[in-house]
Enzyme design. Structure first.
Site, mmCIF file in Angstrom:
data_model
loop_
_atom_site.group_PDB
_atom_site.id
_atom_site.type_symbol
_atom_site.label_atom_id
_atom_site.label_comp_id
_atom_site.label_asym_id
_atom_site.label_seq_id
_atom_site.Cartn_x
_atom_site.Cartn_y
_atom_site.Cartn_z
ATOM 1 C CG ASN A 121 24.375 -41.809 -13.246
ATOM 2 O OD1 ASN A 121 24.659 -42.436 -14.268
ATOM 3 N ND2 ASN A 121 23.210 -41.231 -13.071
ATOM 4 C CG ASP A 164 17.984 -41.090 -17.056
ATOM 5 O OD1 ASP A 164 17.410 -41.961 -17.734
ATOM 6 O OD2 ASP A 164 18.719 -40.219 -17.551
ATOM 7 C CB ALA A 187 32.303 -24.340 -6.893
ATOM 8 N NE ARG A 207 13.448 -44.585 -7.386
ATOM 9 C CZ ARG A 207 13.517 -43.345 -7.840
ATOM 10 N NH1 ARG A 207 14.473 -42.539 -7.416
ATOM 11 N NH2 ARG A 207 12.617 -42.890 -8.708
#
Length: 299
Positions: A146, A75, A211, A80
């Protein structure tokens, strides 16, 4: 549509796939009208003792006459390849020689099946929204397939991302950082920090805290036309910003000024002015992909 002019990209090769890569290129040369290969991949193949067939043209820039781009790798290589194509809008099909392979659905063992799909035009074409980062000096390609992630540096200091959506204050995200993901990227970093999985053709973006300091902070799904603006505070001088894993540093604001400084965004994240076109095998569907890749239902 018959896709008989192809451009092949791959940044690295795996020794175990040498014979398959050689056969792959020979089949393309025999059956396609014109085959281009990126120079970096051609050099990698030469180092592995795999000659590039005489009829395959080595190029550095993406050839605009190519009707499809073939990404050989995982992926990361697929991402790229998208950067190599830029805004051309050429469909991308992935041949997976990596690990998980959410974006790359063919294997080298399926070379003949891939070629038949390209020649008879039976592939499934999907349009995927991408992200653009502006508002600061981005020393890299300012687009992401993404996600865009803002994360703290190596220090233990917490990052605060003061976030506005479409000009309205949303929240101060305090913690290790925040991920803004597309639907395509919902199964990447977003998934690992507890964000939801979205059907990849959706024009949406997900805000997922990393977090978080507060248990009340939860992932949020926004429409694809939204504009996300952030002002970044941290006791450390810099934090990291990643576009599909391509990092650059961003100078942080002093958190002591958080309640007095006027809002001027350090980052603006919105939909890119162009989309990614993914070419998939005709028997591919979202349900089977997440079931097979994420092992859903297995004990």
């Amino acid at each position: 549509m018959r896709m008989d002019t192809v451009a092949v990209y791959g940044s690295r090769c795996h020794n175990g796939d040498v014979s398959g890569l050689g056969r792959f290129l020979r089949v393309l040369e025999e059956r396609m009208s014109h085959v281009f290969i990126h120079g970096k991949l051609a050099g990698s193949l030469a180092g592995l003792g795999v000659p590039v067939p005489d009829g395959v043209e080595v190029v550095d820039d993406f050839p605009p006459e190519a009707r499809v781009a073939i990404s050989i790798g995982g992926d990361g290589t697929f991402l790229r390849t998208v950067q190599w194509i830029g805004s051309a809008g050429t469909p991308v099909v992935g041949v997976n020689t990596g690990h998980l392979g959410f974006l790359s659905t063919f294997s080298l063992d399926e070379t003949d099946r891939l070629v038949e799909m390209l020649l008879d035009g039976s592939g499934s074409v999907e349009t995927r929204m991408m992200l653009r980062v502006s508002g600061c000096d981005v020393p890299t390609w300012p687009f992401a397939v993404n996600d865009v992630a803002v994360v703290k540096s190596m220090s233990t200091n917490m990052v605060t991302a003061r976030t506005f959506v479409d000009g309205k204050f949303l929240a101060d995200y305090m913690g290790d950082g925040i991920v803004v993901a597309t639907a395509t990227g919902s199964t990447a970093y977003n998934l690992s920090v507890g964000g939801p999985i979205l059907e990849p053709s959706m024009r949406s973006m997900v805000l997922s805290p990393v977090a978080p300091h507060s248990l009340t902070m939860r992932p949020l799904v926004l429409g694809g036309s939204s504009k996300v603006e952030m002002q970044i505070f941290c006791r450390a001088e810099e934090c990291s910003v990643a576009l599909d894993g391509r990092f650059f540093t961003l100078r942080c604001r002093d958190p002591r000024e958080k309640d007095t400084v006027a809002f001027e965004p350090d980052l603006v994240i919105s939909a890119a002015p162009f989309a990614l076109t993914v070419l998939r095998r005709p028997d591919s569907d979202f349900a089977s992909i997440i079931r097979d890749k994420l092992l859903w239902g297995r004990r």
